[in-house]
Design an enzyme around this catalytic site. Structure first.
Site, PDB file in Angstrom:
ATOM      1  N   ILE A 121      24.366 -10.807 -11.504  1.00 52.68           N
ATOM      2  CA  ILE A 121      24.505 -10.543 -12.940  1.00 52.68           C
ATOM      3  C   ILE A 121      24.294  -9.064 -13.246  1.00 52.68           C
ATOM      4  CG2 ILE A 121      22.090 -11.024 -13.573  1.00 52.68           C
ATOM      5  CD1 ILE A 121      23.478 -12.686 -15.978  1.00 52.68           C
ATOM      6  N   TYR A 176      12.479 -26.846 -12.380  1.00 51.56           N
ATOM      7  CA  TYR A 176      13.259 -26.452 -11.202  1.00 51.56           C
ATOM      8  C   TYR A 176      13.639 -27.685 -10.370  1.00 51.56           C
ATOM      9  CZ  TYR A 176      14.309 -23.917  -6.826  1.00 51.56           C
ATOM     10  OH  TYR A 176      14.902 -23.419  -5.695  1.00 51.56           O
TER      11      TYR A 176
END
Length: 313
Positions: free
Chosen positions: A36, A143
């Site tokens: 990113i 997660y």
């Protein structure tokens, strides 16, 4: 071996070293690293690098077409400890990136997908010792929930659309090349840096917390070996249990002390202790060993020796 590979999340702990290894195996131009934002200078210099948000399907598709990509390794994720602080963000990143890539494979833009799962898919009700491939899975972290959901999406896309997606349930990964990225097993990386930099370590887990671990070299080799295996050899399409060694903070401390005699440690368990307590102590990975001949190479003594030699350089 005529593959062109896109690595999404190449600047992370695993991504950095996996990209290096893939470039040595397939050729520097054949492996497109992306993240990113700009990342590791060596990775950006040694081959193609693209700025890509892993949840942005259109940008991924443009990159796939530009380089004629055949395989995508999706490593972009928010890890356990960080995800607990930003649950919604973690879910969006971990799920939407996977669905974007699985859709591209379903639409025949790419041939193969690799996506790592984690021991976080297990929970407090899972058998802690010799945790089997198929067992009770009731994850108690964001997660873990996202990884378990992801495993079932992988299996669904394989069964329903014939997508060749492959996955490994990683234990804690130990490496010296990049600093930890917000996971509960990160203490086992940080402890080596602190041993040499400060001579003492404040551990966020209690001394007898046993967790499954693996050296980065083994994790990278397992990933490539899995992806190079013949499709018919891959019998598990959720995610394979993967194991190497297991140890406690006390055991890793004692191993380091053999090389750094004045090293000291204190234990101050924080919120990550609860996460660690919900995970297995050791894992049964006999199916990976049987189906595609997985073997680990590094034990705790070898890991400690190798890391300390490299960090001293």
């Amino acid at each position: 071996m005529n593959e062109t590979i896109l690595v999404l999340g190449a600047s992370g702990q695993i991504g950095t070293e996996l990209t290096e290894k893939l470039r040595s195996v397939y050729g520097k131009k054949q492996v497109i690293a992306s993240d990113i934002r700009g990342g590791n200078a060596a990775i950006m210099a040694s081959g193609p690098f693209e700025i890509i948000d892993a949840t942005d399907k259109e940008t991924i598709l443009k990159t796939v077409k530009k380089y004629k990509v055949t395989q995508v390794y999706l490593l972009a994720a928010m890890l356990s400890a960080t995800a607990e602080k930003y649950p919604q963000k973690a879910w969006n990143l971990n799920m939407n990136s996977l669905l974007a890539v699985l859709d591209l494979a379903k639409e025949n833009h790419i041939k193969q997908v690799y996506w790592p799962s984690s021991i976080a898919v297990f929970g407090p009700t899972t058998p802690k010792e010799n945790t089997p491939q198929k067992t009770i899975m009731e994850p108690s972290t964001v997660y873990g929930i996202s990884k378990l959901s992801g495993e079932f999406w992988c299996n669904y896309y394989h069964k329903k659309y014939g997508v060749d997606v492959r996955s490994l349930r990683f234990p804690g990964i130990i490496s010296w090349k990049s600093k930890p990225g917000g996971g509960t097993t990160d203490y086992a990386v940080d402890i080596y840096f602190k041993a040499l930099e400060d001579g003492n370590f404040n551990c966020f887990l209690s001394e007898n917390t046993r967790l499954p671990m693996m050296y980065m070299d083994d994790a990278v080799n397992a990933t490539i070996q899995l992806m190079q295996a013949k499709s018919e050899a891959i019998k598990v399409r959720t995610s394979y249990n993967l194991a190497a060694i297991d140890f406690t903070p006390k055991e890793i401390f004692e191993e380091i002390k053999k090389h750094v005699p004045d090293f000291t440690i204190t234990y101050n368990p924080d919120f990550r202790q609860q996460i660690a307590d919900s995970w297995p102590s050791n894992i049964n990975d006999s199916e990976a060993r049987k189906d595609w001949n997985w073997k680990h190479q590094f034990d705790l003594a070898a890991i400690t020796k190798d890391i300390l030699i490299n960090l001293k350089k």
